[in-house]
Design an enzyme around this catalytic site. Structure first.
Site, mmCIF file in Angstrom:
data_model
loop_
_atom_site.group_PDB
_atom_site.id
_atom_site.type_symbol
_atom_site.label_atom_id
_atom_site.label_comp_id
_atom_site.label_asym_id
_atom_site.label_seq_id
_atom_site.Cartn_x
_atom_site.Cartn_y
_atom_site.Cartn_z
ATOM 1 N NE ARG A 161 29.917 22.115 33.488
ATOM 2 C CZ ARG A 161 28.853 21.085 33.480
ATOM 3 N NH1 ARG A 161 27.507 21.223 33.708
ATOM 4 N NH2 ARG A 161 29.139 19.738 33.712
ATOM 5 C CG ASP A 162 27.944 19.653 37.219
ATOM 6 O OD1 ASP A 162 26.895 20.086 36.816
ATOM 7 O OD2 ASP A 162 28.231 18.586 37.722
ATOM 8 C CG HIS A 202 30.062 13.587 37.120
ATOM 9 N ND1 HIS A 202 30.632 14.964 36.846
ATOM 10 C CD2 HIS A 202 28.868 13.824 37.702
ATOM 11 C CE1 HIS A 202 29.633 15.734 36.994
ATOM 12 N NE2 HIS A 202 28.620 15.010 37.860
ATOM 13 C CG HIS A 251 25.620 13.881 41.620
ATOM 14 N ND1 HIS A 251 24.932 15.028 41.627
ATOM 15 C CD2 HIS A 251 26.538 14.146 40.437
ATOM 16 C CE1 HIS A 251 25.180 15.824 40.542
ATOM 17 N NE2 HIS A 251 26.236 15.480 39.734
ATOM 18 C CB CYS A 254 20.499 16.860 39.577
ATOM 19 S SG CYS A 254 19.585 16.321 38.017
ATOM 20 C CG ASN A 290 28.550 17.708 41.347
ATOM 21 O OD1 ASN A 290 27.608 18.568 41.249
ATOM 22 N ND2 ASN A 290 28.935 17.091 40.067
#
Lengths: 339, 339
Positions: free
Chosen positions: A24-25, A215, A217, A248, A257
């Site tokens: 997803r991300d 979460h 990065h 991002c 990430n």
């Protein structure tokens, strides 16, 4: 290994839960569409590694994120492994309905702790996001677990510092509304270990009964150091992305990430129990470049695990014999010493 | 910020000393010769950043390391800044004599904790290295500080695990012989934070009066996490390499040393006092690609510091107005949420 007066020694044997968000991300910002059957194959492979959760897709508008326009097809056709929680991101009530039709185990929703990033990221004021997410919690409650990801929890790339109380107050609100989990997101890699410690201290107690996830990065190289700080503060759940896929759009040039296999590798080396088969995970990561058409930033995939063994150099035996033969005298000083 | 019951909060205000090794450990494996005047210019620029030490070059055989064949010229022509210690690696007694002729502040010598790596790296048995280094300590004692870098202290890429007692016993030996500093080197990036904690616990006490330094590589992404573990164990001196330059010929594919500016960035964010002007250091790092002809792995140089601010997206004002106008109703769900 069991000197528990040393802080990190207390990690040995600790259960740590990993949620892989690459599909997803990671995929949402990939320019090339990954074929549905390839996505399904990758999720199925990830399912067999022992990950606790997999964020499979996003039930968003196909116009907004064409890369994930096959959310229903992927979610319905993957093999659902016992013990793995299959998560989908939803941006609104319609998305939540679509996700529930596909029997997701968990709905994940995003809003930012900072007003500017929330407007830029989801095009709503924080007040609007809060109302909408609360409505969705009420609609979906009982049908699936509901996680709220609080973006920019460690800083906003546009506003700068974000007050801890804003983050805590948001989390408190959603905990009261019936969310089953909260994720604090370092959206653009601004967090440092001191800050992680400060924000997370006491959080497991404050949000007891909720699944609490971090979460991170790796934008400034601190991803694993921040995870270490999170562990030290008692947090046992981490988002990470296979291969380090992701990034991002508001921080161009930034790496993505925290890499799942690099995180699992560190945790395993420290004796934590992630439940993940690192070899199987590395095999998944090795397939990523072909899936997405470019290299990924993960390091363990390139360097091998810490216990990788190298052969001695070709001239090793000769060198040794020569060294032993001149025992007592000095070296020829011709070696390029590495430290 | 001063909650000292939280472990990392105790780092605030702590003095941490950085030794940049890029000009030696980094350049020695570069295939292209960097012109002497460029090396001098870079050392002079580094001297003005506030680094505690700079490892300038290696007084080795020009045949072994042609990249550093200008050791005398560099060492004699650099500006010597007050408060900066200028270090040179020496592989043997002749190298030590050359280094002393150039008035280095510190001589650094390398031997491995593992027999196989020592033979492969410096072509001597450990017993031979130990004797030779002891002779050099006796010869150079008083004329310069003398540091012993113990390679493979956290594991050998050929033998595997290295017993902590081998490392400690080597350090004890050199401490007794008159070394003024000991560096424990994670030569191929095998260390993890638990292991750093275990090996370093009590070390500052054991080798009191000596300068104790940790030298990490970021091979598996754990470089900064390991530095954090070192800080937590009370170690205040770190080797690092500008841009993350460097690597290891015995671990092909591996990324290099911990990146100086990434380490200083993390330490500054955590409130440590490195004495380093990060902007000046980043300006040095920005010149590296031109100096060596290729990109470097440092991340802060690419992403900017944590406090870097980004402008709002071009459609931000319009988005906000649209959001406020529809207050109470749902989003159009067209944003690509990033977490």
């Amino acid at each position: 290994m069991a000197n528990s007066t040393l802080p990190f020694h207390a990690f040995v044997g600790r259960r740590v839960y990993i949620n892989d968000v690459a599909m997803r991300d990671g995929l949402q910002i990939e320019p090339e569409f990954v074929p549905t059957e390839d996505k399904i194959r990758m999720v199925n492979a990830l399912s067999r590694t022992g990950l606790a959760k997999i964020e499979v897709t996003s039930f968003t508008s196909p116009k907004a994120i064409p890369a994930l326009r096959d959310a229903e097809a992927v979610m319905k056709q993957i093999d659902r492994m016992e013990g793995v929680s299959y998560v989908a991101l939803v941006p609104n009530l319609r998305g939540a309905e679509r996700a529930l039709e596909c029997r997701v185990d968990e709905i994940n929703m995003v809003m930012s702790a900072s007003e500017t990033h929330n407007l830029a990221n989801v095009r709503m004021t924080r007040a609007q996001s809060r109302r909408m997410l609360t409505d969705i919690i009420q609609a979906a409650c009982g049908a699936a677990a509901i996680n709220i990801s609080i973006s920019t929890a460690f800083g906003c790339p546009m506003e700068g510092a974000v007050a801890a109380r804003e983050v805590l107050e948001l989390g408190d609100w959603f905990a009261q509304q019936g969310a089953t989990g909260i994720t604090l997101c370092d959206t653009t890699g601004m967090a440092n270990p001191l800050q992680v410690e400060a924000l997370c201290d006491g959080l497991a107690e404050r949000w007891k009964g909720l699944e609490l996830t971090l979460h991170f990065h790796n934008t400034r190289g601190m991803g694993l150091a921040n995870a270490l700080a999170g562990l030290n503060a008692g947090i046992n759940r981490y988002d990470a992305s296979l291969g380090g896929l992701g990034g991002c759009p508001y921080a161009p040039g930034a790496t993505g990430n925290v890499c799942t296999e690099d995180l699992v590798h560190m945790l395993a080396a420290m004796g934590c129990d992630t439940g993940v088969d690192l070899e199987a995970l590395l095999a998944c990561a090795a397939q990523l470049p072909q899936l997405i058409g470019h290299d990924v930033p993960g390091q363990v995939l390139k360097a091998g695990k810490s216990d990788r063994r190298y052969p001695t150099p070709p001239d090793f035996v000769e060198s040794r014999e020569r060294a032993l033969a001149r025992d007592g005298s000095a070296s020829d000083g011709k070696a390029a010493a590495s430290s």
